[in-house]
Write a protein that holds these residues in place. Sequence first.
Motif, PDB file in Angstrom:
ATOM      1  N   SER A  52      71.182  65.403   6.549  1.00 16.12           N
ATOM      2  CA  SER A  52      70.682  64.869   7.817  1.00 16.12           C
ATOM      3  C   SER A  52      70.956  65.841   8.962  1.00 16.12           C
ATOM      4  O   SER A  52      70.118  66.018   9.856  1.00 16.12           O
ATOM      5  CB  SER A  52      71.280  63.497   8.111  1.00 16.12           C
ATOM      6  N   PHE A  53      72.110  66.491   8.929  1.00 19.39           N
ATOM      7  CA  PHE A  53      72.422  67.499   9.936  1.00 19.39           C
ATOM      8  C   PHE A  53      71.465  68.683   9.830  1.00 19.39           C
ATOM      9  O   PHE A  53      70.961  69.198  10.826  1.00 19.39           O
ATOM     10  CB  PHE A  53      73.876  67.962   9.774  1.00 19.39           C
ATOM     11  N   GLU A  56      68.134  67.781  11.236  1.00 19.27           N
ATOM     12  CA  GLU A  56      68.212  67.773  12.698  1.00 19.27           C
ATOM     13  C   GLU A  56      68.159  69.200  13.260  1.00 19.27           C
ATOM     14  O   GLU A  56      67.480  69.454  14.251  1.00 19.27           O
ATOM     15  CB  GLU A  56      69.498  67.076  13.140  1.00 19.27           C
ATOM     16  N   THR A  59      64.560  70.518  12.932  1.00 19.18           N
ATOM     17  CA  THR A  59      63.635  69.977  13.937  1.00 19.18           C
ATOM     18  C   THR A  59      63.937  70.528  15.328  1.00 19.18           C
ATOM     19  O   THR A  59      63.025  70.664  16.143  1.00 19.18           O
ATOM     20  CB  THR A  59      63.689  68.438  13.963  1.00 19.18           C
ATOM     21  N   ALA A  60      65.188  70.861  15.593  1.00 19.72           N
ATOM     22  CA  ALA A  60      65.538  71.409  16.898  1.00 19.72           C
ATOM     23  C   ALA A  60      65.073  72.864  17.012  1.00 19.72           C
ATOM     24  O   ALA A  60      64.688  73.306  18.103  1.00 19.72           O
ATOM     25  CB  ALA A  60      67.040  71.340  17.114  1.00 19.72           C
TER      26      ALA A  60
END
Length: 62
Positions: A52-53, A56, A59-60
């Motif tokens: 999940s990290f 993230e 996507t950033a």
Amino acid sequence: MIILVTILFSIFYLFQINKMTYALCESREIPEEKQPKIYRTVNILITILIVSFFVEILTAVT
């Protein structure tokens, strides 16, 4: 570059968590029969956290 650092951090983090899990099993004197289940549970949860990290971060960056 950020992805490479994230992967290296994740590997290091997973090894550290396994080291702490081993210390927990030793200090609590958890029977040998239950230790694989504990390791599997901890590793699955940490892997979910890492993925999940990673998503993230991806996507950033993009």
